[in-house]
Design an enzyme around this catalytic site. Structure first.
Site, PDB file in Angstrom:
ATOM      1  N   GLU A 156       0.820  -1.212   0.000  1.00  0.00           N
ATOM      2  CA  GLU A 156       0.000   0.000   0.000  1.00  0.00           C
ATOM      3  C   GLU A 156       0.858   1.267   0.000  1.00  0.00           C
ATOM      4  OE1 GLU A 156      -3.011   0.308  -0.741  1.00  0.00           O
ATOM      5  OE2 GLU A 156      -3.478  -1.812  -0.724  1.00  0.00           O
TER       6      GLU A 156
ATOM      7  N   TYR B  72      -7.212   6.231   3.511  1.00  0.00           N
ATOM      8  CA  TYR B  72      -7.174   5.238   2.423  1.00  0.00           C
ATOM      9  C   TYR B  72      -6.323   4.030   2.824  1.00  0.00           C
ATOM     10  CZ  TYR B  72      -5.577   2.483  -1.342  1.00  0.00           C
ATOM     11  OH  TYR B  72      -5.254   1.373  -2.072  1.00  0.00           O
TER      12      TYR B  72
ATOM     13  N   ASP C   6      -9.674   5.602  -2.901  1.00  0.00           N
ATOM     14  CA  ASP C   6      -8.593   6.256  -3.652  1.00  0.00           C
ATOM     15  C   ASP C   6      -9.203   6.923  -4.879  1.00  0.00           C
ATOM     16  OD1 ASP C   6      -9.196   4.174  -5.327  1.00  0.00           O
ATOM     17  OD2 ASP C   6      -7.166   3.353  -5.434  1.00  0.00           O
TER      18      ASP C   6
END
Ligand code: SF4
Length: 364
Positions: A43, A126, A144
């Site tokens: 991520e 996020y 996102d």
């Protein structure tokens, strides 16, 4: 939040999207793991990065730092070296700081609550939502740019999605949609749909699993949405750098944290303040390193685009008037040692090119 008339129902969206995702999801390395550390690394690494460019970095990163403890114990320079070329170096620094926080505050275990994830360095809603839902099955959204676009189209949001109030609305809708049974798969399905089908300029509606319930499609507005205020043009900033060499050595400075390319080693120089390349360069090298230089011919041109500015300018070959003295954030290194540091990528190219110049040592 109540569902307005005609809006797609969360249950129908979840059923269609999850079935589509199960049949069509791309086989990506970070989807083959349940390891929360690997998911966290993915991520950080993949935000605003194309999958094809990010995948080799992800694999290299985990080979070098297979556990959160390895990463926490590593010097920042080692982390930046593996990250070099990917851009967004602030994320590398944040991931390194997050690993240290996980070891210090959480005994080396990735925290499992949204709030604790959200409190890690460099993590926002996020990333906390993505890691929390994918690694730990938390029923939280991960919004996102791809997900924002899909929601704006599905629900035909005709307001500017860059404003805080609309962003909040989108986040609330995403929270209402997320599947409580399979939140990680659902969030990835939304992202995958945005990346591969509901793309920014040419959405492939005929092959979309939710076409039947999409309000933008029904109104023929899929290409108009989402709405954004027109982007400001990217400023072009003049830059000048010095390739200061003598006796097979090259002069490097560490770029300040919090600035563009912060933390990487670089040739001295930077954004030009005055009107003259050479005058500015002499002043910049002196203020950054304490060294007076003689500026010679242009070595190469610089044309680099970053997310918020473009750099345009030159790198000049320079000779120091006296042997540089190393100090904090200043190094005077052989070419081979310089190339072992995490370097601004186009400065690495400039230093590497010295090897191809027969007269490199003689010229020095
Ligand atoms: Fe996007 Fe078209 Fe699918 Fe609507 S139908 S979600 S606009 S791809």
């Amino acid at each position: 939040m109540k569902r307005a008339m005609g809006e797609p129902s969360p249950t129908e969206l979840q059923t269609r999207l999850l079935a589509w995702y199960d049949a069509n999801r791309r086989d990506l390395p970070w989807r083959r793991t349940g390891n929360p550390y690997h998911i966290l690394v993915a991520e950080y690494l993949l935000q605003r990065t194309r999958i094809v460019s990010g995948t080799p970095y992800y694999e290299r990163f985990l080979r070098k730092f297979p556990t959160v403890q390895n990463l926490a114990a590593a010097p920042l320079d080692d982390v930046l070296t593996v990250w070099e070329g990917l851009g967004f170096y602030g994320r590398a620094r944040s991931l390194h700081a997050a690993a240290r926080a996980i070891v210090e505050r959480h005994g080396g275990e990735i925290p499992q609550s949204f709030e604790e994830l959200n409190a890690l360095p460099g993590v926002g809603p996020y990333t906390a939502g993505a890691v929390g839902s994918i690694a730990f099955g938390l029923a939280v959204p991960a919004v996102d740019g791809n997900v924002t676009r899909v929601i704006a189209r599905l629900f035909r949001i005709r307001d500017d999605v860059t404003t805080a109030s609309v962003r909040r609305r989108v986040a609330e809708m995403a929270a209402r949609l997320v599947s409580s049974d399979r939140p990680g798969a659902f969030n990835q399905a939304m992202m995958e749909l945005g990346a591969t089908v509901c793309t920014p300029t040419s959405p492939s509606c005929p092959r979309c699993p939710v076409e039947r319930v999409c309000l933008a499609r029904a109104a023929g507005e899929e290409r108009e949405l989402p709405m954004r205020r027109s982007p400001r043009s990217t400023p072009v900033v003049p830059v000048v750098f010095g390739l200061v060499t003598a006796s097979g050595h090259v002069l490097l400075v560490r770029r300040p944290r919090g600035r563009l390319l912060g933390g990487l080693w670089a040739l001295p120089g930077g954004e030009r303040i005055g009107r003259s390349d050479k005058g500015d360069l002499v002043a910049a090298v002196r203020s950054q390193t304490g060294v007076d230089v003689e500026v010679a011919a242009r070595w190469s041109r610089v044309n680099r685009t970053f997310s918020h500015r473009k750099w345009s300018g030159s790198i000049y070959r320079c000779t120091p008037r006296a042997t540089p003295v190393e100090r904090r954030a200043v190094r005077w290194l052989t070419r081979e040692d310089a190339l072992r540091l995490p370097l601004v990528p186009f400065h690495r190219e400039a230093i590497e090119a010295l090897a191809g110049i027969e007269s490199y040592r003689e010229a020095d």
